[in-house]
Design a protein around this motif. Sequence first.
Motif, PDB file in Angstrom:
ATOM      1  N   PRO A 117     -11.890   2.323   6.407  1.00  0.00           N
ATOM      2  CA  PRO A 117     -12.044   1.222   5.452  1.00  0.00           C
ATOM      3  C   PRO A 117     -11.578  -0.107   6.045  1.00  0.00           C
ATOM      4  CG  PRO A 117     -10.975   3.104   4.418  1.00  0.00           C
ATOM      5  CD  PRO A 117     -11.061   3.400   5.873  1.00  0.00           C
ATOM      6  N   LEU A 118     -12.155  -1.177   5.558  1.00  0.00           N
ATOM      7  CA  LEU A 118     -11.837  -2.516   6.059  1.00  0.00           C
ATOM      8  C   LEU A 118     -10.360  -2.835   5.888  1.00  0.00           C
ATOM      9  CD1 LEU A 118     -12.882  -5.213   7.197  1.00  0.00           C
ATOM     10  CD2 LEU A 118     -13.274  -5.943   4.842  1.00  0.00           C
ATOM     11  N   TYR A 119      -9.778  -2.423   4.789  1.00  0.00           N
ATOM     12  CA  TYR A 119      -8.363  -2.681   4.513  1.00  0.00           C
ATOM     13  C   TYR A 119      -7.486  -2.107   5.628  1.00  0.00           C
ATOM     14  CZ  TYR A 119      -4.129  -2.984   1.611  1.00  0.00           C
ATOM     15  OH  TYR A 119      -2.887  -3.284   1.111  1.00  0.00           O
ATOM     16  N   ALA A 120      -7.769  -0.879   6.046  1.00  0.00           N
ATOM     17  CA  ALA A 120      -6.978  -0.231   7.100  1.00  0.00           C
ATOM     18  C   ALA A 120      -7.216  -0.901   8.450  1.00  0.00           C
ATOM     19  CB  ALA A 120      -7.319   1.250   7.173  1.00  0.00           C
ATOM     20  N   ARG A 123      -2.271   2.401  12.399  1.00  0.00           N
ATOM     21  CA  ARG A 123      -2.519   3.357  13.469  1.00  0.00           C
ATOM     22  C   ARG A 123      -2.139   4.776  13.078  1.00  0.00           C
ATOM     23  NH1 ARG A 123       0.847   0.624  17.899  1.00  0.00           N
ATOM     24  NH2 ARG A 123       1.346   2.810  18.128  1.00  0.00           N
ATOM     25  N   PHE A 124      -1.123   4.930  12.256  1.00  0.00           N
ATOM     26  CA  PHE A 124      -0.640   6.267  11.935  1.00  0.00           C
ATOM     27  C   PHE A 124      -0.963   6.660  10.498  1.00  0.00           C
ATOM     28  CE2 PHE A 124       1.807   4.909  15.544  1.00  0.00           C
ATOM     29  CZ  PHE A 124       1.809   6.033  16.343  1.00  0.00           C
ATOM     30  N   VAL A 125      -0.948   5.711   9.584  1.00  0.00           N
ATOM     31  CA  VAL A 125      -1.311   5.978   8.202  1.00  0.00           C
ATOM     32  C   VAL A 125      -2.811   5.789   8.093  1.00  0.00           C
ATOM     33  CG1 VAL A 125      -1.011   5.233   5.818  1.00  0.00           C
ATOM     34  CG2 VAL A 125       0.931   5.208   7.368  1.00  0.00           C
ATOM     35  N   ASN A 126      -3.492   6.767   7.513  1.00  0.00           N
ATOM     36  CA  ASN A 126      -4.945   6.701   7.421  1.00  0.00           C
ATOM     37  C   ASN A 126      -5.385   6.845   5.960  1.00  0.00           C
ATOM     38  OD1 ASN A 126      -7.596   6.552   8.169  1.00  0.00           O
ATOM     39  ND2 ASN A 126      -7.720   8.665   8.868  1.00  0.00           N
ATOM     40  N   PRO A 127      -5.271   5.744   5.189  1.00  0.00           N
ATOM     41  CA  PRO A 127      -5.685   5.845   3.778  1.00  0.00           C
ATOM     42  C   PRO A 127      -7.200   5.911   3.665  1.00  0.00           C
ATOM     43  CG  PRO A 127      -5.069   3.596   4.301  1.00  0.00           C
ATOM     44  CD  PRO A 127      -4.780   4.420   5.520  1.00  0.00           C
ATOM     45  N   GLY A 128      -7.660   6.653   2.687  1.00  0.00           N
ATOM     46  CA  GLY A 128      -9.094   6.760   2.448  1.00  0.00           C
ATOM     47  C   GLY A 128      -9.612   5.556   1.684  1.00  0.00           C
ATOM     48  N   GLY A 129     -10.889   5.590   1.374  1.00  0.00           N
ATOM     49  CA  GLY A 129     -11.522   4.471   0.690  1.00  0.00           C
ATOM     50  C   GLY A 129     -10.977   4.231  -0.703  1.00  0.00           C
ATOM     51  N   ILE A 130     -10.715   5.301  -1.444  1.00  0.00           N
ATOM     52  CA  ILE A 130     -10.205   5.139  -2.809  1.00  0.00           C
ATOM     53  C   ILE A 130      -8.793   4.571  -2.785  1.00  0.00           C
ATOM     54  CG2 ILE A 130      -9.530   6.395  -4.887  1.00  0.00           C
ATOM     55  CD1 ILE A 130     -11.879   8.265  -4.356  1.00  0.00           C
ATOM     56  N   LEU A 131      -7.969   5.048  -1.867  1.00  0.00           N
ATOM     57  CA  LEU A 131      -6.605   4.542  -1.785  1.00  0.00           C
ATOM     58  C   LEU A 131      -6.585   3.080  -1.350  1.00  0.00           C
ATOM     59  CD1 LEU A 131      -3.754   5.467  -2.275  1.00  0.00           C
ATOM     60  CD2 LEU A 131      -3.620   6.183   0.094  1.00  0.00           C
ATOM     61  N   CYS A 132      -7.455   2.710  -0.435  1.00  0.00           N
ATOM     62  CA  CYS A 132      -7.553   1.304  -0.036  1.00  0.00           C
ATOM     63  C   CYS A 132      -8.006   0.442  -1.216  1.00  0.00           C
ATOM     64  CB  CYS A 132      -8.515   1.140   1.140  1.00  0.00           C
ATOM     65  SG  CYS A 132      -7.850   1.776   2.682  1.00  0.00           S
ATOM     66  N   PHE A 133      -8.929   0.975  -2.030  1.00  0.00           N
ATOM     67  CA  PHE A 133      -9.365   0.265  -3.229  1.00  0.00           C
ATOM     68  C   PHE A 133      -8.194   0.052  -4.177  1.00  0.00           C
ATOM     69  CE2 PHE A 133     -10.884   0.372  -7.613  1.00  0.00           C
ATOM     70  CZ  PHE A 133     -11.798  -0.664  -7.604  1.00  0.00           C
ATOM     71  N   VAL A 134      -7.394   1.086  -4.365  1.00  0.00           N
ATOM     72  CA  VAL A 134      -6.241   0.972  -5.264  1.00  0.00           C
ATOM     73  C   VAL A 134      -5.227  -0.017  -4.705  1.00  0.00           C
ATOM     74  CG1 VAL A 134      -4.258   2.242  -6.211  1.00  0.00           C
ATOM     75  CG2 VAL A 134      -6.539   3.247  -6.267  1.00  0.00           C
ATOM     76  N   PHE A 135      -4.992   0.038  -3.400  1.00  0.00           N
ATOM     77  CA  PHE A 135      -4.035  -0.889  -2.798  1.00  0.00           C
ATOM     78  C   PHE A 135      -4.458  -2.343  -2.991  1.00  0.00           C
ATOM     79  CE2 PHE A 135      -2.467   2.382   0.516  1.00  0.00           C
ATOM     80  CZ  PHE A 135      -1.480   2.796  -0.355  1.00  0.00           C
ATOM     81  N   PHE A 136      -5.685  -2.671  -2.671  1.00  0.00           N
ATOM     82  CA  PHE A 136      -6.089  -4.071  -2.697  1.00  0.00           C
ATOM     83  C   PHE A 136      -6.599  -4.503  -4.068  1.00  0.00           C
ATOM     84  CE2 PHE A 136      -9.071  -7.588  -1.912  1.00  0.00           C
ATOM     85  CZ  PHE A 136      -8.142  -8.505  -1.478  1.00  0.00           C
ATOM     86  N   GLU A 137      -7.690  -3.927  -4.514  1.00  0.00           N
ATOM     87  CA  GLU A 137      -8.272  -4.363  -5.780  1.00  0.00           C
ATOM     88  C   GLU A 137      -7.348  -4.055  -6.950  1.00  0.00           C
ATOM     89  OE1 GLU A 137     -10.048  -3.024  -3.407  1.00  0.00           O
ATOM     90  OE2 GLU A 137     -11.904  -4.147  -3.147  1.00  0.00           O
ATOM     91  N   GLY A 138      -6.621  -2.948  -6.873  1.00  0.00           N
ATOM     92  CA  GLY A 138      -5.678  -2.624  -7.935  1.00  0.00           C
ATOM     93  C   GLY A 138      -4.542  -3.625  -8.027  1.00  0.00           C
ATOM     94  N   SER A 139      -4.028  -4.058  -6.878  1.00  0.00           N
ATOM     95  CA  SER A 139      -2.950  -5.045  -6.909  1.00  0.00           C
ATOM     96  C   SER A 139      -3.465  -6.409  -7.368  1.00  0.00           C
ATOM     97  CB  SER A 139      -2.269  -5.154  -5.545  1.00  0.00           C
ATOM     98  OG  SER A 139      -3.186  -5.579  -4.562  1.00  0.00           O
ATOM     99  N   VAL A 140      -4.695  -6.760  -7.019  1.00  0.00           N
ATOM    100  CA  VAL A 140      -5.285  -8.013  -7.515  1.00  0.00           C
ATOM    101  C   VAL A 140      -5.479  -7.933  -9.023  1.00  0.00           C
ATOM    102  CG1 VAL A 140      -7.343  -9.467  -7.477  1.00  0.00           C
ATOM    103  CG2 VAL A 140      -6.395  -8.632  -5.338  1.00  0.00           C
ATOM    104  N   ALA A 141      -6.002  -6.817  -9.516  1.00  0.00           N
ATOM    105  CA  ALA A 141      -6.215  -6.662 -10.956  1.00  0.00           C
ATOM    106  C   ALA A 141      -4.889  -6.693 -11.715  1.00  0.00           C
ATOM    107  CB  ALA A 141      -6.957  -5.355 -11.237  1.00  0.00           C
ATOM    108  N   LEU A 142      -3.872  -6.041 -11.178  1.00  0.00           N
ATOM    109  CA  LEU A 142      -2.566  -6.066 -11.817  1.00  0.00           C
ATOM    110  C   LEU A 142      -2.006  -7.481 -11.857  1.00  0.00           C
ATOM    111  CD1 LEU A 142      -0.143  -4.570 -13.045  1.00  0.00           C
ATOM    112  CD2 LEU A 142       0.722  -4.314 -10.707  1.00  0.00           C
ATOM    113  N   ALA A 143      -2.142  -8.209 -10.767  1.00  0.00           N
ATOM    114  CA  ALA A 143      -1.647  -9.585 -10.730  1.00  0.00           C
ATOM    115  C   ALA A 143      -2.399 -10.471 -11.720  1.00  0.00           C
ATOM    116  CB  ALA A 143      -1.767 -10.144  -9.318  1.00  0.00           C
TER     117      ALA A 143
END
Length: 116
Positions: free
Chosen positions: A15-18, A24-44
């Motif tokens: 994913p683009l976020y990663a 290099r060591f943490v490999n989040p999937g697409g859904i987790l990257c979505f939650v990290f970025f878009e979820g934090s924007v939506a929460l803000a």
Amino acid sequence: MDHLVRSAEDDGLRPLYARVLGLRFVNPGGILCFVFFEGSVALAVLLALAELVTWWAVLILPAFVAALVKMNDLVVAVVVRSAALVPQGERDRFRRQMEPAVGRARVPSADPDRAR
């Protein structure tokens, strides 16, 4: 540590976020990257609409979450490197100590005279 090296082809599938964070060591999937970025924007945005925080939070919260994800990647890198320095004999000894003990315990049968 050769198995941790990713090829350019594998990097293109991440994913683009990663890729932007250079994980290099943490490999989040697409859904987790979505939650990290878009979820934090939506929460803000929700917090800003509720007037609990200023609108700067829409920029700060996703950056803060990204910094925490990157810090987690750095901590994992340190742990992996320190684990690689442990000699193989110590690893085997640790694994032997951590194996669960499986067995049967003898239970004395109840004495009929003591059942009263």
